[in-house]
Scaffold this motif. Structure first.
Motif, PDB file in Angstrom:
ATOM      1  N   TYR A 119       7.996  -6.593   9.191  1.00  0.00           N
ATOM      2  CA  TYR A 119       9.318  -6.003   8.946  1.00  0.00           C
ATOM      3  C   TYR A 119       9.215  -4.494   8.797  1.00  0.00           C
ATOM      4  O   TYR A 119       9.815  -3.750   9.558  1.00  0.00           O
ATOM      5  CB  TYR A 119       9.969  -6.626   7.713  1.00  0.00           C
ATOM      6  CG  TYR A 119      11.340  -6.067   7.414  1.00  0.00           C
ATOM      7  CD1 TYR A 119      12.346  -6.098   8.385  1.00  0.00           C
ATOM      8  CD2 TYR A 119      11.634  -5.492   6.186  1.00  0.00           C
ATOM      9  CE1 TYR A 119      13.600  -5.570   8.130  1.00  0.00           C
ATOM     10  CE2 TYR A 119      12.893  -4.964   5.913  1.00  0.00           C
ATOM     11  CZ  TYR A 119      13.874  -4.999   6.893  1.00  0.00           C
ATOM     12  OH  TYR A 119      15.120  -4.474   6.635  1.00  0.00           O
ATOM     13  N   THR A 120       8.381  -4.039   7.862  1.00  0.00           N
ATOM     14  CA  THR A 120       8.215  -2.579   7.687  1.00  0.00           C
ATOM     15  C   THR A 120       6.843  -2.092   8.141  1.00  0.00           C
ATOM     16  O   THR A 120       6.648  -0.894   8.306  1.00  0.00           O
ATOM     17  CB  THR A 120       8.375  -2.184   6.206  1.00  0.00           C
ATOM     18  OG1 THR A 120       7.285  -2.722   5.450  1.00  0.00           O
ATOM     19  CG2 THR A 120       9.695  -2.673   5.644  1.00  0.00           C
ATOM     20  N   HIS A 121       5.887  -3.007   8.306  1.00  0.00           N
ATOM     21  CA  HIS A 121       4.524  -2.624   8.705  1.00  0.00           C
ATOM     22  C   HIS A 121       3.911  -1.678   7.655  1.00  0.00           C
ATOM     23  O   HIS A 121       3.142  -0.785   7.988  1.00  0.00           O
ATOM     24  CB  HIS A 121       4.541  -1.960  10.081  1.00  0.00           C
ATOM     25  CG  HIS A 121       3.260  -2.119  10.870  1.00  0.00           C
ATOM     26  ND1 HIS A 121       2.115  -1.413  10.596  1.00  0.00           N
ATOM     27  CD2 HIS A 121       2.969  -2.899  11.946  1.00  0.00           C
ATOM     28  CE1 HIS A 121       1.165  -1.734  11.467  1.00  0.00           C
ATOM     29  NE2 HIS A 121       1.660  -2.646  12.299  1.00  0.00           N
ATOM     30  N   LYS A 122       4.209  -1.916   6.409  1.00  0.00           N
ATOM     31  CA  LYS A 122       3.747  -1.037   5.337  1.00  0.00           C
ATOM     32  C   LYS A 122       3.298  -1.867   4.139  1.00  0.00           C
ATOM     33  O   LYS A 122       3.917  -2.883   3.803  1.00  0.00           O
ATOM     34  CB  LYS A 122       4.874  -0.096   4.906  1.00  0.00           C
ATOM     35  CG  LYS A 122       4.518   0.877   3.791  1.00  0.00           C
ATOM     36  CD  LYS A 122       5.722   1.738   3.430  1.00  0.00           C
ATOM     37  CE  LYS A 122       5.386   2.703   2.304  1.00  0.00           C
ATOM     38  NZ  LYS A 122       6.557   3.539   1.932  1.00  0.00           N
ATOM     39  N   SER A 123       2.203  -1.446   3.492  1.00  0.00           N
ATOM     40  CA  SER A 123       1.735  -2.107   2.279  1.00  0.00           C
ATOM     41  C   SER A 123       1.039  -1.086   1.397  1.00  0.00           C
ATOM     42  O   SER A 123       0.941   0.094   1.746  1.00  0.00           O
ATOM     43  CB  SER A 123       0.761  -3.251   2.624  1.00  0.00           C
ATOM     44  OG  SER A 123      -0.490  -2.724   3.053  1.00  0.00           O
ATOM     45  N   GLY A 124       0.524  -1.555   0.269  1.00  0.00           N
ATOM     46  CA  GLY A 124      -0.364  -0.745  -0.536  1.00  0.00           C
ATOM     47  C   GLY A 124      -1.804  -1.036  -0.164  1.00  0.00           C
ATOM     48  O   GLY A 124      -2.090  -1.729   0.812  1.00  0.00           O
ATOM     49  N   ARG A 125      -2.743  -0.530  -0.955  1.00  0.00           N
ATOM     50  CA  ARG A 125      -4.160  -0.780  -0.718  1.00  0.00           C
ATOM     51  C   ARG A 125      -4.570  -2.136  -1.288  1.00  0.00           C
ATOM     52  O   ARG A 125      -4.010  -2.612  -2.273  1.00  0.00           O
ATOM     53  CB  ARG A 125      -5.007   0.322  -1.359  1.00  0.00           C
ATOM     54  CG  ARG A 125      -4.902   1.679  -0.659  1.00  0.00           C
ATOM     55  CD  ARG A 125      -5.911   2.650  -1.238  1.00  0.00           C
ATOM     56  NE  ARG A 125      -7.277   2.165  -1.026  1.00  0.00           N
ATOM     57  CZ  ARG A 125      -8.357   2.736  -1.572  1.00  0.00           C
ATOM     58  NH1 ARG A 125      -8.212   3.792  -2.374  1.00  0.00           N
ATOM     59  NH2 ARG A 125      -9.564   2.254  -1.330  1.00  0.00           N
ATOM     60  N   PHE A 126      -5.583  -2.735  -0.676  1.00  0.00           N
ATOM     61  CA  PHE A 126      -6.092  -4.030  -1.133  1.00  0.00           C
ATOM     62  C   PHE A 126      -7.304  -3.896  -2.048  1.00  0.00           C
ATOM     63  O   PHE A 126      -7.622  -4.801  -2.795  1.00  0.00           O
ATOM     64  CB  PHE A 126      -6.479  -4.892   0.075  1.00  0.00           C
ATOM     65  CG  PHE A 126      -5.323  -5.347   0.897  1.00  0.00           C
ATOM     66  CD1 PHE A 126      -4.559  -6.437   0.519  1.00  0.00           C
ATOM     67  CD2 PHE A 126      -4.975  -4.691   2.071  1.00  0.00           C
ATOM     68  CE1 PHE A 126      -3.482  -6.877   1.274  1.00  0.00           C
ATOM     69  CE2 PHE A 126      -3.901  -5.116   2.845  1.00  0.00           C
ATOM     70  CZ  PHE A 126      -3.152  -6.207   2.440  1.00  0.00           C
ATOM     71  N   TYR A 127      -8.008  -2.795  -1.914  1.00  0.00           N
ATOM     72  CA  TYR A 127      -9.240  -2.576  -2.661  1.00  0.00           C
ATOM     73  C   TYR A 127     -10.287  -3.654  -2.375  1.00  0.00           C
ATOM     74  O   TYR A 127     -11.014  -4.112  -3.261  1.00  0.00           O
ATOM     75  CB  TYR A 127      -8.953  -2.489  -4.170  1.00  0.00           C
ATOM     76  CG  TYR A 127      -8.056  -1.308  -4.509  1.00  0.00           C
ATOM     77  CD1 TYR A 127      -8.573  -0.019  -4.610  1.00  0.00           C
ATOM     78  CD2 TYR A 127      -6.685  -1.499  -4.698  1.00  0.00           C
ATOM     79  CE1 TYR A 127      -7.752   1.068  -4.896  1.00  0.00           C
ATOM     80  CE2 TYR A 127      -5.850  -0.415  -4.988  1.00  0.00           C
ATOM     81  CZ  TYR A 127      -6.398   0.860  -5.087  1.00  0.00           C
ATOM     82  OH  TYR A 127      -5.576   1.939  -5.363  1.00  0.00           O
TER      83      TYR A 127
END
Length: 233
Positions: free
Chosen positions: A70-78
């Motif tokens: 949908y946005t192709h955006k996330s935070g980091r997974f570490y």
């Protein structure tokens, strides 16, 4: 012997259009008869596909349309996933997956498309969320190794090769790209997949390798949905 080959172009969105057009022209000149096009409905929560409806109407043609997050955006997974994506693993990061699927479908249906496939950004998605894809009528999804027949709960061996876009990973992917491809030909999976991204057009070595591979003309180009008709897994 003709190998089955799927070529996809990822990350179709407003800010990538100039590079996407260059990529589509490049592939057309190589006589790629069938393309799978991955559309991002609301890229980084800034760009809606509805803003480029005229371009989409003109350029999608008879190619296969796939919902690409949908946005192709996330935070980091570490964890190791940060090597695979630069904070874009949307469907492995967030929990409101159903809402994102619904919103993405709404945009594509407004544009006149009812996609049969869903491919999560960076090929990252919890398999426990696959039933949601079935609920909304998708026939297939993919990760880096398989095409998943969602409606029949089976998987089809189909490794994907692509170029990285950052630092060492990009350099390594370019150096090994042709070797990876020829190894896959020897393994002879059901379908070989090549996934291209708009930014790839900025690297002439990447385009050279794609051209060398496709100039062999020993392939049958297929859409991803056609792979569901093959039994080998």
């Amino acid at each position: 012997m003709l190998y089955r080959l799927n070529v996809s172009v990822h990350d179709i969105t407003k800010s990538n259009l100039e590079m996407v057009e260059e990529m589509l022209e490049f592939l057309d000149n190589l006589s790629v008869e069938k393309l799978t096009l991955l559309l991002i409905p609301f890229y980084h929560e800034k760009e809606s596909l509805l803003e480029i409806k005229q371009w989409i109407d003109k350029n999608i043609k008879d190619n296969e349309v796939v919902l690409h997050g949908y946005t192709h955006k996330s935070g980091r997974f570490y964890d190791f996933r940060d090597l695979l994506t630069n904070q874009e693993g949307e469907f492995a990061y967030y929990r409101d997956i159903e809402e994102r699927i619904k919103k993405g479908l709404e945009v594509l249906k407004t544009l006149g498309y009812n996609p049969e496939g869903f491919i999560p950004p960076a090929w990252l998605m919890r398999k426990s969320d696959f039933p949601l894809l079935k609920k909304y009528g998708f026939k297939f999804t993919t990760d880096r190794r398989y095409i998943y027949d969602i409606q029949n709960n089976r998987k089809i061996l189909s490794p994907v090769i692509s170029f990285g876009s950052r630092g060492f990973i990009e350099t390594l992917s370019v150096i090994t790209f042709k070797k990876q491809f020829y190894i896959l030909k020897l393994l002879n999976p059901v379908v070989i997949r090549i996934a291209l991204h708009p930014v790839d057009v900025l690297n002439k070595k990447k385009l050279q390798y794609i051209k060398e591979i496709l100039d062999n003309q020993d392939f049958e180009f297929i859409f991803l949905k056609e792979a569901l008709n093959f039994n080998k897994s």
